[in-house]
Design an enzyme around this catalytic site. Sequence first.
Site, short mmCIF file in Angstrom:
data_model
loop_
_atom_site.label_atom_id
_atom_site.label_comp_id
_atom_site.label_asym_id
_atom_site.label_seq_id
_atom_site.Cartn_x
_atom_site.Cartn_y
_atom_site.Cartn_z
N ASP A 101 19.63 18.24 -33.04
CA ASP A 101 20.92 18.69 -33.54
C ASP A 101 21.19 17.87 -34.79
OD1 ASP A 101 23.62 19.74 -33.58
OD2 ASP A 101 24.23 17.76 -32.86
N CYS A 136 0.84 -1.20 0.00
CA CYS A 136 0.00 0.00 0.00
C CYS A 136 0.88 1.25 0.00
CB CYS A 136 -0.92 -0.04 1.22
SG CYS A 136 -1.66 1.53 1.65
N CYS A 144 0.38 3.33 3.06
CA CYS A 144 1.02 2.71 4.23
C CYS A 144 2.52 3.01 4.22
CB CYS A 144 0.82 1.20 4.22
SG CYS A 144 -0.92 0.71 4.24
#
Length: 695
Positions: free
Chosen positions: A390, A11, A14
């Site tokens: 570039d 979780c 958590c």
Amino acid sequence: MKEHKLQGLSCANCAADIEKQIKQLDHGDSAAVLFNSSKLKIDEKVNMQKVEQILANDGASIVKESGNEEHSHNHDYGSNMKLLLIISTALFILTMFLSKYIPSWAEIALYIVSITISGYSTFIRGAKNLIKLKFNIDTLMTVALIGAIAIGEWKEATVVAILFGLNEFLEGLGMEKARRSMEKLLQVAPKEAVLIDNGQEKIVPIKELKKGDIVLVKAGEKIPSDGVVLEGKSSVNEAAITGESLPVEKEIGENVFGGSINNEGVLKVKITKAFVDSSLAKILHLVEEAQETKTPTELFINRFAKYYTPLVMIIAVIVMFIPPLFLSGDWQTWIYQGLAVLIVGCPCALILSSPIAIVAGITRNARNGILVKGGVFLEQLGKISVIAFDKTGTLTKGEPYVSTVVEYEENFLEIAASIESTSSHPLAKAIMKKVKQEGIIFSEAEEIETISGQGIVAKINEQRYFIGNEKTIVHINPTNVVQEDINRLKEAGFTLVIVSDEKKVLGIIGITDEIRQESREVIFGLHQAGIKDTVMLTGDHHKTAKNVADSVGVKTFFTNQLPEQKVEKIKELRQHETVAMVGDGINDAPALAVADLGIAMGKGTDSAIETADIVLMQDHLGKLPNAIKIAKRMNKIIKFNISISLGLKVIALLLTIPGWLTLWIAILADMGATIFVTLVSLSLLISKKEKESSY
């Protein structure tokens, strides 16, 4: 700082709460709980007994080191949870079957046992949170369980406990799947090396290797760290670094990457970097760090969830008390409805909408040799509308290349080779490469004299020859045909090398910067992937730039651009679009930094890895379109997940109006959304047969 592997961390909220508690301990200020990689980084001075207690309160624990670095975490937690759920479900089904044959007290007792087996950990965590007035998922479920039991809904309470346990198990399983995919990627690092010490071979851990050590790499073994080949010849699989499956031939004097695999033969390699400083180590470190960066979407979800859970509790209280108090509703019916609202309010699916998809997207790109330094950059990649390039070294190879030859005398390339064979000038090297391809045999010239700014004068068989630019033929009056050819080639943007004797021009060599083989296909692929405009920024003059732009399909180009002018052009483009800049990570660093997203090519060079937000570890752009597709897909998945998560909850909450919402529907809606968003996110790891780059 010491790093510990965690288990039972399923979780995100958590994990954040655990980190907050650990930071309150002495010396815990710098602690970090990394949810995506399931790790704890902590100061060694912190009291680990207290840390383990905090972890245990939330059902997590530190994985004890097993000595197996390849697979240091264990799966006991998941296995135990699965077993408990099976037992609890079997007991629930048995109780339902026996309910007609046993007294009610026995039925209730069996339901209590079933609830305890599958929901005791949630209940304990939730009860502790309730005492502290801390409202999270566990708190909501605990209140729902207590409420269902209080109104005598034992069967419903048991279903809630079992389904929430299953939901928690599947949620952890989904995150673990994403973590394992990342762990598999990180396991490419070799563990040991064969060190040659005073002529003797001995096996040592790669951590002990130092710069200057000589190692022996046999066929099938991994090269332990970045180095240079001292002896031997072999093909090497560099997929761990570049994502390319095709082997690369390596000879004496060539560089090799740590983590690449020696396919055949034996190589003796001199280590140029300790493993901790090697390209692979930096890549693995950055990929691990990338998992933990929060995207704007994740930060928004976390903020939303913080206020969402208390809001749901307020709505549940309103549902429980307003109808019975003011609308003559039945107390038991509306308390039941309020408990269902609590369950619907679990933000599991919402919180998981983003992190699994981000880990999967970063992992998928890393497999392809594309290093994304964080979820925020992958999310940004999916929003890019304009890409600026570039020219030199990016769309082109940055090496002079003989593109065209105009021959007036048959032996003119032989003469050119005789004069240029001893020169180290880049144009001379390009000519010699062409000569080698043509298989031309030549002898070295005599009395070679270099004339600054013009070219070379040399003698071959007592005859004087000239090679260089137009200034070397001032002694000749070129024919109309020769002058027309010179003007035509200059107009096309070629650098000219003219070969002549004392009376006439023998031939003209048109040299240009070789366009990368894949550039045109890449530009087409980018437009197909939804990029609105491709822009080329170059210091070259207009004709050369136009030739390259037309060849590769770039829509817009700007010429004569100095580094500071490139920066200004990027700023200008950013006023209207989201812009990425692609360069080599060295001279384009200012433009890379100022763009919304900096993408560097570098094949592992330190400067490329340090400069950009995304690094293409190949020496080409071939996989950039696919990286953008993955990023766009990830963004769509996250938006889709959020919509599904909230949509199902809104539908479930609307069922409270006619009183149709049940605890069963509530938990199934929450669990269904969680499983669905997890599976959709993990689909990012499944690659359709991607076109292999052969460049």
